[in-house]
Motif scaffolding. Structure first.
Motif, PDB file in Angstrom:
ATOM      1  N   MET A 359      74.403 124.261 -50.680  1.00 17.43           N
ATOM      2  CA  MET A 359      75.372 123.195 -50.555  1.00 17.43           C
ATOM      3  C   MET A 359      74.972 122.299 -49.394  1.00 17.43           C
ATOM      4  N   THR A 360      74.831 121.019 -49.652  1.00 25.38           N
ATOM      5  CA  THR A 360      74.541 120.067 -48.588  1.00 25.38           C
ATOM      6  C   THR A 360      75.839 119.718 -47.876  1.00 25.38           C
ATOM      7  N   VAL A 361      75.856 119.829 -46.560  1.00 23.26           N
ATOM      8  CA  VAL A 361      77.047 119.541 -45.766  1.00 23.26           C
ATOM      9  C   VAL A 361      76.760 118.389 -44.819  1.00 23.26           C
ATOM     10  N   MET A 362      77.791 117.937 -44.125  1.00 24.38           N
ATOM     11  CA  MET A 362      77.683 116.751 -43.287  1.00 24.38           C
ATOM     12  C   MET A 362      77.375 117.128 -41.841  1.00 24.38           C
ATOM     13  N   ASN A 363      76.773 116.184 -41.116  1.00 21.17           N
ATOM     14  CA  ASN A 363      76.391 116.469 -39.732  1.00 21.17           C
ATOM     15  C   ASN A 363      77.596 116.771 -38.852  1.00 21.17           C
ATOM     16  N   ARG A 364      78.744 116.199 -39.174  1.00 21.57           N
ATOM     17  CA  ARG A 364      79.925 116.439 -38.339  1.00 21.57           C
ATOM     18  C   ARG A 364      80.466 117.865 -38.491  1.00 21.57           C
ATOM     19  N   ASP A 365      79.976 118.600 -39.522  1.00 20.23           N
ATOM     20  CA  ASP A 365      80.412 119.979 -39.713  1.00 20.23           C
ATOM     21  C   ASP A 365      79.595 120.974 -38.901  1.00 20.23           C
ATOM     22  N   TYR A 366      78.572 120.496 -38.221  1.00 25.48           N
ATOM     23  CA  TYR A 366      77.657 121.395 -37.517  1.00 25.48           C
ATOM     24  C   TYR A 366      78.396 122.315 -36.539  1.00 25.48           C
ATOM     25  N   ASN A 367      79.213 121.738 -35.667  1.00 27.90           N
ATOM     26  CA  ASN A 367      79.897 122.545 -34.654  1.00 27.90           C
ATOM     27  C   ASN A 367      80.859 123.543 -35.275  1.00 27.90           C
ATOM     28  N   THR A 368      81.465 123.174 -36.401  1.00 26.93           N
ATOM     29  CA  THR A 368      82.358 124.106 -37.091  1.00 26.93           C
ATOM     30  C   THR A 368      81.603 125.346 -37.540  1.00 26.93           C
ATOM     31  N   TYR A 369      80.416 125.137 -38.108  1.00 23.59           N
ATOM     32  CA  TYR A 369      79.648 126.274 -38.575  1.00 23.59           C
ATOM     33  C   TYR A 369      79.056 127.070 -37.423  1.00 23.59           C
ATOM     34  N   VAL A 370      78.766 126.426 -36.296  1.00 17.94           N
ATOM     35  CA  VAL A 370      78.307 127.160 -35.117  1.00 17.94           C
ATOM     36  C   VAL A 370      79.363 128.172 -34.692  1.00 17.94           C
ATOM     37  N   ASN A 371      80.641 127.774 -34.796  1.00 15.03           N
ATOM     38  CA  ASN A 371      81.729 128.679 -34.416  1.00 15.03           C
ATOM     39  C   ASN A 371      81.887 129.845 -35.387  1.00 15.03           C
ATOM     40  N   MET A 372      81.291 129.748 -36.555  1.00 17.14           N
ATOM     41  CA  MET A 372      81.354 130.820 -37.552  1.00 17.14           C
ATOM     42  C   MET A 372      80.104 131.692 -37.510  1.00 17.14           C
ATOM     43  N   LYS A 373      79.266 131.476 -36.527  1.00 20.65           N
ATOM     44  CA  LYS A 373      77.972 132.154 -36.444  1.00 20.65           C
ATOM     45  C   LYS A 373      78.124 133.655 -36.232  1.00 20.65           C
ATOM     46  N   ASP A 374      77.228 134.411 -36.869  1.00 22.39           N
ATOM     47  CA  ASP A 374      77.134 135.849 -36.654  1.00 22.39           C
ATOM     48  C   ASP A 374      76.457 136.079 -35.307  1.00 22.39           C
ATOM     49  N   ARG A 375      77.232 136.533 -34.312  1.00 26.72           N
ATOM     50  CA  ARG A 375      76.719 136.658 -32.941  1.00 26.72           C
ATOM     51  C   ARG A 375      75.797 137.864 -32.762  1.00 26.72           C
ATOM     52  N   SER A 376      75.669 138.690 -33.783  1.00 27.57           N
ATOM     53  CA  SER A 376      74.739 139.816 -33.668  1.00 27.57           C
ATOM     54  C   SER A 376      73.305 139.374 -33.964  1.00 27.57           C
ATOM     55  N   ARG A 377      73.145 138.096 -34.327  1.00 27.93           N
ATOM     56  CA  ARG A 377      71.819 137.566 -34.650  1.00 27.93           C
ATOM     57  C   ARG A 377      71.588 136.255 -33.907  1.00 27.93           C
ATOM     58  N   SER A 378      70.348 136.028 -33.533  1.00 26.65           N
ATOM     59  CA  SER A 378      70.002 134.793 -32.829  1.00 26.65           C
ATOM     60  C   SER A 378      69.759 133.666 -33.827  1.00 26.65           C
ATOM     61  N   SER A 379      69.731 132.457 -33.322  1.00 24.90           N
ATOM     62  CA  SER A 379      69.278 131.336 -34.135  1.00 24.90           C
ATOM     63  C   SER A 379      67.765 131.436 -34.301  1.00 24.90           C
ATOM     64  N   ILE A 380      67.273 130.914 -35.395  1.00 22.20           N
ATOM     65  CA  ILE A 380      65.840 130.866 -35.661  1.00 22.20           C
ATOM     66  C   ILE A 380      65.386 129.418 -35.506  1.00 22.20           C
ATOM     67  N   LEU A 381      64.438 129.185 -34.610  1.00 18.73           N
ATOM     68  CA  LEU A 381      63.913 127.853 -34.379  1.00 18.73           C
ATOM     69  C   LEU A 381      62.433 127.824 -34.764  1.00 18.73           C
ATOM     70  N   LYS A 382      62.053 126.846 -35.544  1.00 19.49           N
ATOM     71  CA  LYS A 382      60.651 126.757 -35.954  1.00 19.49           C
ATOM     72  C   LYS A 382      60.296 125.339 -36.346  1.00 19.49           C
TER      73      LYS A 382
END
Length: 475
Positions: A359-382
């Motif tokens: 599902m393509t989402v909007m840039n303004r939803d980014y912070n909302t999804y950050v708050n739903m992040k699984d904290r037992s896992r890190s972000s992957i940057l590449k």
């Protein structure tokens, strides 16, 4: 846009190429801070798969709770695919067959006609046009294509009771293959179009049907009533040009003529990749010859890499309230412009397989999804480099700082492609790019999946751990 009607030899657009890194196996790292999201807030809306993000009247705010549920992957879909390729690739027939297949599944299907065919049917002759007249025609062709597509996109957004598939016969990047670099950039300025939007944001998938001249020459000869070798060579050149302008799209599939005894086999290849991308379980209705393979690289000759498109990628996993559902958020950035995708994977215990929907989402939803992040896992940057070598489309993932916990401090580099060559079997001679050194194949090795690499404590047990992680080992 048929090449036989172009005015003289056109030059393909050169993809944006980043400066090759020097002095290190790993290219210089750029920060993937959240400022990237705000930097693209002024851009046009990203064309979504799901309509609630398409127009305000369909807008649905992300769930207030801090976990993702199964319902997020069951919304109505509007899926946009471009069929492109060189002459005699089978686009027209494939479009009908693909439309029929999805209509039989209950989808509403729109087929967007090829704009060049419409306009050239009005008796325009390139041989009668000078350079400026030819430019004006190509510019107006692009503008017309863009508007025709928008009409179908708007129609699709108004359908509320079923999924919609929009099949475009060529897309808005194709005109660049038939224009000089200077004319293409002039078109973009005149029409106020953005190349990033046309290539990366406007469509959900690109399917390139390789010309019959490459691997099925007898069918090219019959279809075109021509036997001259230069006709076949010209078709192959135009095929390469149209392919190169889409390099960098996140979901590009090459439908070639290999391992096909007839055109039906080629069409089945196309239908299968669309099913895979849309999350449809096709079962035994289609032969699934092409599978993803993955290699660990030991070194890369950055100075002789060739043409590529490079993107900064951020992945993170979301909390889920069901162990057989996994959700992953991705931000993909190039030149300060970003696209955002929510991928949902569902595991079926009875069969042991998984399917994905995006599902393509909007840039303004980014912070909302950050708050739903699984904290037992890190972000992957590449950093991801997309490139062609021969008829094969490759992705190279270069992990950058901060590295995932299970990477053991190593800047891992993976190479991926989809191929019919079975796992463990060497690729055909000449298929492996000469500027890379493969350490070994890691297809299916769970320790190299993003899901495994991202975990902070490899021994800790999470009650919502994805049940299909051991079965579906690659992200």
């Amino acid at each position: 846009m048929p090449p036989a009607r172009t005015a003289g030899p056109a030059q393909p657009v050169q993809p944006m190429v980043a400066s090759p890194p020097t002095g290190s196996m790993i290219p210089p790292t750029q920060s993937l801070s959240s400022s990237t999201a705000s930097s693209s807030s002024s851009s046009r809306r990203v064309s979504p798969i799901y309509p609630q993000h398409h127009h305000r009247k369909y807008r649905v705010s992300p769930p207030a709770k801090t976990t993702c549920s199964r319902s997020m992957s069951q919304e109505r879909k509007v899926y946009k695919i471009v069929l492109t390729g060189g002459p005699c690739g089978g686009k027209t027939t494939a479009q009908v067959r693909l439309a029929t297949f999805f209509e039989n599944l209950g989808w509403k299907v729109f087929t967007v006609p090829e704009t060049a065919t419409i306009l050239l049917g009005g008796r325009v002759k390139f041989s009668e046009l000078d350079a400026e007249q030819s430019y004006i025609f190509q510019r107006d062709l692009l503008a017309t294509m863009h508007q025709i597509e928008n009409t179908f996109f708007n129609q699709a957004s108004a359908i509320k009771d079923r999924n919609v598939l929009i099949i475009c016969d060529r897309g808005c990047m194709d005109p660049s293959a038939y224009s000089s670099v200077e004319d293409w950039h002039r078109m973009l300025r005149d029409l106020k179009f953005d190349e990033f939007d046309l290539r990366c944001s406007r469509y959900d998938q690109i399917a390139h049907l390789v010309t019959a001249a490459d691997g099925a020459a007898k069918y090219y000869t019959l279809a075109n009533n021509a036997t001259r070798s230069e006709g076949i060579e010209h078709a192959m050149e135009m095929d390469k040009r149209t392919r190169s302008v889409w390099i960098g799209h996140p979901y590009m599939d090459i439908i070639d003529n290999k391992n096909t005894s007839n055109f039906d086999d080629k069409v089945n290849k196309l239908i299968q990749v669309v099913c895979d991308r849309t999350g449809i379980r096709s079962g035994d209705r289609l032969a699934k010859d092409s599978k993803k393979r993955k290699w660990l690289l030991s070194s890369v000759d950055w100075n002789n890499f060739g043409k590529f498109e490079e993107f900064d990628i951020e992945h993170f996993y979301l909390l889920s309230d069901e162990s057989n559902i996994q959700h992953r958020f991705r931000r993909r950035t190039q030149n300060g412009r970003s696209t955002y995708t929510l991928t949902s994977r569902e595991y079926f215990k009875e069969s042991g397989d998984s399917i994905e929907t995006r599902m393509t989402v909007m840039n303004r939803d980014y912070n909302t999804y950050v708050n739903m992040k699984d904290r037992s896992r890190s972000s992957i940057l590449k950093k991801r480099r997309c490139f062609m070598y021969g008829n094969m489309y490759f992705n190279m993932d270069i992990y950058v700082d901060p590295l995932p916990p299970q990477a053991d401090g190593k800047h891992l580099i993976f190479l991926e492609t989809y191929t019919t060559v079975p796992k463990g079997t060497p690729l055909p001679e000449g298929a492996v790019p000469p500027f890379i050194t493969i350490e070994r194949e890691i297809t299916g090795e769970s320790q190299y999946s993003m899901y495994s690499l991202s975990k902070y404590n490899s021994k800790a047990v999470n009650k919502n751990e994805f049940a299909g992680a051991d079965k579906y080992k690659d992200d």
